[in-house]
Design a protein around this motif. Structure first.
Motif: not given
Length: 109
Positions: A21-28, A33-49
């Motif tokens: 959540v902090v990474v997503l909030l600070l990224s904007g 921030v583009t929709q692509f970047e937010l999607t990229f962050y979400a995918i990276v966090i999901g894969v990490g989890a």
């Protein structure tokens, strides 16, 4: 999984979720921030989890502890001399001379 492990896993998942959540909030913050970047962050966090959960599952699979071995000596009073199953090695028979166990063994058949 015992209560201590469950509590530890919940704390770890809360921390990971908080970091996400902090990474997503600070990224904007202050940045376009583009929709692509937010999607990229979400995918990276999901894969990490998912990687974290897969590693944890593998650790739990390898964490099987055998039950403790309890040595119960057979009763010796009133036993006739003879070959009896060895209590320390189930593949052997041990000679009981009527009063004590000897060092003589034979393979069990």
């Amino acid at each position: 999984m015992d209560d201590e492990q469950g509590a530890r896993m919940r704390r770890i998942l809360w921390v990971l979720g908080g970091v996400a959540v902090v990474v997503l909030l600070l990224s904007g913050v202050g940045v376009d921030v583009t929709q692509f970047e937010l999607t990229f962050y979400a995918i990276v966090i999901g894969v990490g989890a998912l990687i974290f959960l897969a590693i944890r599952a593998l650790v739990r699979v390898g964490d099987k502890r055998p039950p403790p071995v309890q040595f119960v000596p057979p009763p010796t009073q009133g036993m006739a001399p003879g070959w009896y199953p060895d209590q320390q090695d189930p593949t052997q028979n041990r000679w009981f001379n009527g009063s004590e166990w000897t060092s003589a063994t034979l393979p069990r058949q």
